[in-house]
Design a protein around this motif. Structure first.
Motif, mmCIF file in Angstrom:
data_model
loop_
_atom_site.group_PDB
_atom_site.id
_atom_site.type_symbol
_atom_site.label_atom_id
_atom_site.label_comp_id
_atom_site.label_asym_id
_atom_site.label_seq_id
_atom_site.Cartn_x
_atom_site.Cartn_y
_atom_site.Cartn_z
ATOM 1 N N ALA A 121 -5.436 -11.260 -20.588
ATOM 2 C CA ALA A 121 -5.420 -9.943 -19.949
ATOM 3 C C ALA A 121 -5.580 -10.145 -18.447
ATOM 4 C CB ALA A 121 -6.541 -9.066 -20.489
ATOM 5 N N VAL A 122 -4.767 -9.432 -17.664
ATOM 6 C CA VAL A 122 -4.779 -9.574 -16.206
ATOM 7 C C VAL A 122 -4.872 -8.185 -15.588
ATOM 8 C CG1 VAL A 122 -3.592 -10.516 -14.191
ATOM 9 C CG2 VAL A 122 -3.233 -11.560 -16.446
ATOM 10 N N LEU A 123 -5.750 -8.035 -14.604
ATOM 11 C CA LEU A 123 -5.798 -6.784 -13.850
ATOM 12 C C LEU A 123 -5.481 -7.095 -12.394
ATOM 13 C CD1 LEU A 123 -8.172 -3.803 -14.341
ATOM 14 C CD2 LEU A 123 -7.244 -4.354 -12.088
ATOM 15 N N VAL A 124 -4.420 -6.465 -11.902
ATOM 16 C CA VAL A 124 -3.957 -6.677 -10.528
ATOM 17 C C VAL A 124 -4.208 -5.398 -9.742
ATOM 18 C CG1 VAL A 124 -2.015 -7.336 -9.068
ATOM 19 C CG2 VAL A 124 -2.140 -8.179 -11.426
ATOM 20 N N THR A 125 -4.861 -5.528 -8.594
ATOM 21 C CA THR A 125 -5.168 -4.342 -7.801
ATOM 22 C C THR A 125 -4.951 -4.592 -6.317
ATOM 23 O OG1 THR A 125 -6.871 -2.684 -7.273
ATOM 24 C CG2 THR A 125 -7.614 -4.951 -7.582
ATOM 25 N N THR A 126 -4.681 -3.516 -5.600
ATOM 26 C CA THR A 126 -4.557 -3.589 -4.145
ATOM 27 C C THR A 126 -5.907 -3.367 -3.474
ATOM 28 O OG1 THR A 126 -3.961 -1.245 -4.178
ATOM 29 C CG2 THR A 126 -2.156 -2.841 -4.091
ATOM 30 N N SER A 127 -6.964 -3.285 -4.264
ATOM 31 C CA SER A 127 -8.298 -3.088 -3.700
ATOM 32 C C SER A 127 -9.194 -4.259 -4.100
ATOM 33 C CB SER A 127 -8.876 -1.742 -4.153
ATOM 34 O OG SER A 127 -9.002 -1.699 -5.565
ATOM 35 N N ARG A 128 -10.384 -3.985 -4.564
ATOM 36 C CA ARG A 128 -11.342 -5.022 -4.921
ATOM 37 C C ARG A 128 -12.025 -4.636 -6.225
ATOM 38 N NH1 ARG A 128 -16.653 -3.815 -4.007
ATOM 39 N NH2 ARG A 128 -17.030 -1.742 -3.147
ATOM 40 N N PHE A 129 -12.960 -5.469 -6.666
ATOM 41 C CA PHE A 129 -13.706 -5.218 -7.893
ATOM 42 C C PHE A 129 -15.192 -5.107 -7.583
ATOM 43 C CE2 PHE A 129 -9.890 -7.561 -9.051
ATOM 44 C CZ PHE A 129 -9.386 -6.796 -10.093
ATOM 45 N N THR A 130 -15.888 -4.281 -8.339
ATOM 46 C CA THR A 130 -17.338 -4.203 -8.186
ATOM 47 C C THR A 130 -17.967 -5.469 -8.765
ATOM 48 O OG1 THR A 130 -17.676 -3.143 -10.336
ATOM 49 C CG2 THR A 130 -17.250 -1.692 -8.445
ATOM 50 N N GLY A 131 -19.220 -5.721 -8.388
ATOM 51 C CA GLY A 131 -19.931 -6.870 -8.937
ATOM 52 C C GLY A 131 -19.994 -6.843 -10.456
ATOM 53 N N PRO A 132 -20.391 -5.709 -11.064
ATOM 54 C CA PRO A 132 -20.433 -5.637 -12.529
ATOM 55 C C PRO A 132 -19.068 -5.859 -13.178
ATOM 56 C CG PRO A 132 -21.767 -3.895 -11.588
ATOM 57 C CD PRO A 132 -21.030 -4.527 -10.441
ATOM 58 N N PHE A 146 4.687 -0.507 -7.633
ATOM 59 C CA PHE A 146 3.735 -1.616 -7.664
ATOM 60 C C PHE A 146 3.832 -2.365 -8.990
ATOM 61 C CE2 PHE A 146 -0.807 -3.107 -8.205
ATOM 62 C CZ PHE A 146 -0.685 -4.173 -7.322
ATOM 63 N N GLU A 147 3.987 -1.633 -10.080
ATOM 64 C CA GLU A 147 4.159 -2.272 -11.384
ATOM 65 C C GLU A 147 5.430 -3.116 -11.408
ATOM 66 O OE1 GLU A 147 4.128 0.945 -14.138
ATOM 67 O OE2 GLU A 147 2.044 1.503 -13.715
ATOM 68 N N GLU A 148 6.506 -2.601 -10.813
ATOM 69 C CA GLU A 148 7.759 -3.357 -10.755
ATOM 70 C C GLU A 148 7.584 -4.628 -9.922
ATOM 71 O OE1 GLU A 148 10.339 -2.954 -12.408
ATOM 72 O OE2 GLU A 148 10.526 -0.856 -13.008
ATOM 73 N N LEU A 149 6.825 -4.527 -8.832
ATOM 74 C CA LEU A 149 6.563 -5.703 -8.001
ATOM 75 C C LEU A 149 5.818 -6.764 -8.798
ATOM 76 C CD1 LEU A 149 6.398 -7.192 -5.236
ATOM 77 C CD2 LEU A 149 4.239 -5.973 -4.861
ATOM 78 N N LYS A 167 -3.378 -1.592 -10.742
ATOM 79 C CA LYS A 167 -4.101 -0.503 -10.100
ATOM 80 C C LYS A 167 -3.788 -0.512 -8.605
ATOM 81 C CE LYS A 167 -6.198 0.791 -13.852
ATOM 82 N NZ LYS A 167 -5.830 2.087 -14.492
ATOM 83 N N ARG A 168 -2.898 0.397 -8.192
ATOM 84 C CA ARG A 168 -2.580 0.489 -6.769
ATOM 85 C C ARG A 168 -3.550 1.491 -6.147
ATOM 86 N NH1 ARG A 168 -1.031 3.079 -2.955
ATOM 87 N NH2 ARG A 168 -0.710 4.970 -4.192
ATOM 88 N N TYR A 169 -4.699 0.967 -5.750
ATOM 89 C CA TYR A 169 -5.758 1.789 -5.172
ATOM 90 C C TYR A 169 -5.819 1.589 -3.658
ATOM 91 C CZ TYR A 169 -7.781 2.632 -9.841
ATOM 92 O OH TYR A 169 -8.001 3.018 -11.133
ATOM 93 N N ASP A 222 0.824 -1.212 0.000
ATOM 94 C CA ASP A 222 0.000 0.000 0.000
ATOM 95 C C ASP A 222 0.856 1.260 0.000
ATOM 96 O OD1 ASP A 222 -2.380 -1.390 -0.003
ATOM 97 O OD2 ASP A 222 -2.557 -1.425 2.178
ATOM 98 N N GLY A 223 2.059 1.167 0.566
ATOM 99 C CA GLY A 223 2.938 2.327 0.633
ATOM 100 C C GLY A 223 3.751 2.564 -0.620
ATOM 101 N N MET A 224 3.614 1.689 -1.607
ATOM 102 C CA MET A 224 4.375 1.830 -2.850
ATOM 103 C C MET A 224 3.787 2.925 -3.741
ATOM 104 S SD MET A 224 4.979 -2.097 -4.083
ATOM 105 C CE MET A 224 6.072 -3.202 -3.201
ATOM 106 N N THR A 225 4.626 3.420 -4.627
ATOM 107 C CA THR A 225 4.126 4.273 -5.697
ATOM 108 C C THR A 225 3.532 3.374 -6.778
ATOM 109 O OG1 THR A 225 6.216 4.217 -6.927
ATOM 110 C CG2 THR A 225 5.969 5.931 -5.245
#
Length: 205
Positions: free
Chosen positions: A143-154, A71-74, A115-117, A64-67
């Protein structure tokens, strides 16, 4: 007479010239030392990041503390750890919706959006549409989407309909702890967050 004047002039001027040269040399040496220190620190930081990834010691709080770039590098390093090849970070202006590109261990090409949200923020469907466009643009197999949060139902439904792999906050933790990217496809967006998040997802359906 001219020689005497030249000697007098040089005698009065050379201390100043010497001072200027010494100051210039000091500035140049100082800049070189600063630049070298920055390079060494940067390489040492990158080495520690790579070691932490391999050892699975990175916590979600640290993530969470990353820029955004970190995060992309990680994500790129985790892909390499899992045996992906030709992995490179391409995020930035004009990235056409791709932050990381590469090949899976089985040879399929992939395009990854990161997406570092904040944990409380959800990834909306429009982000998935952009990623779908990136998959078409680059001709990628996955295609892959990686996020530090969650996704909406839709957004979860959209991803499942279009074969997009979703890696939400909980799966980022599992991935960092040793689970492979390919193994996450069996989960693909399910089981995200705590009961409060799951109730929110249900209310959006």
């Amino acid at each position: 007479m001219a020689s005497a004047l030249l000697v007098i002039f040089w005698t009065s001027v050379w201390p100043y010239l010497l001072g200027v040269l010494l100051v210039g040399a000091a500035v140049a040496i100082g800049w070189w030392l600063w630049r070298t220190d920055r390079l060494v620190r940067g390489r040492d930081r990158l080495r520690r990041q790579e070691e932490a990834v391999r050892a699975g010691r990175r916590t979600l709080a640290e993530v969470d503390g990353m820029t955004g770039t970190e995060f992309e590098e990680l994500v790129a390093e985790l892909c390499r750890r899992d045996g992906c090849t030709e992995v490179r970070r391409v995020g930035g202006a004009g990235d056409n919706g791709a932050d990381v590109r590469g090949r899976l261990p089985d040879g399929r090409t992939m395009v990854v959006q990161c997406k570092r949200y904040a944990p409380s923020r959800a990834v909306p469907t429009r982000e998935l549409r952009e990623l779908l466009g990136a998959r078409v643009h680059f001709g990628a197999d996955l295609a892959v989407l990686v996020t530090t949060s969650r996704f909406t139902g839709p957004s979860v439904r959209f991803a499942l309909e279009h074969g997009i792999l979703l890696v939400h906050r909980d799966l980022v933790g599992a991935w960092n702890s040793g689970a492979s990217l390919v193994s996450l496809s069996a989960v693909n967006g399910r089981g995200q967050g705590d009961a409060r998040y799951r109730r929110r997802i249900a209310s959006e359906q």
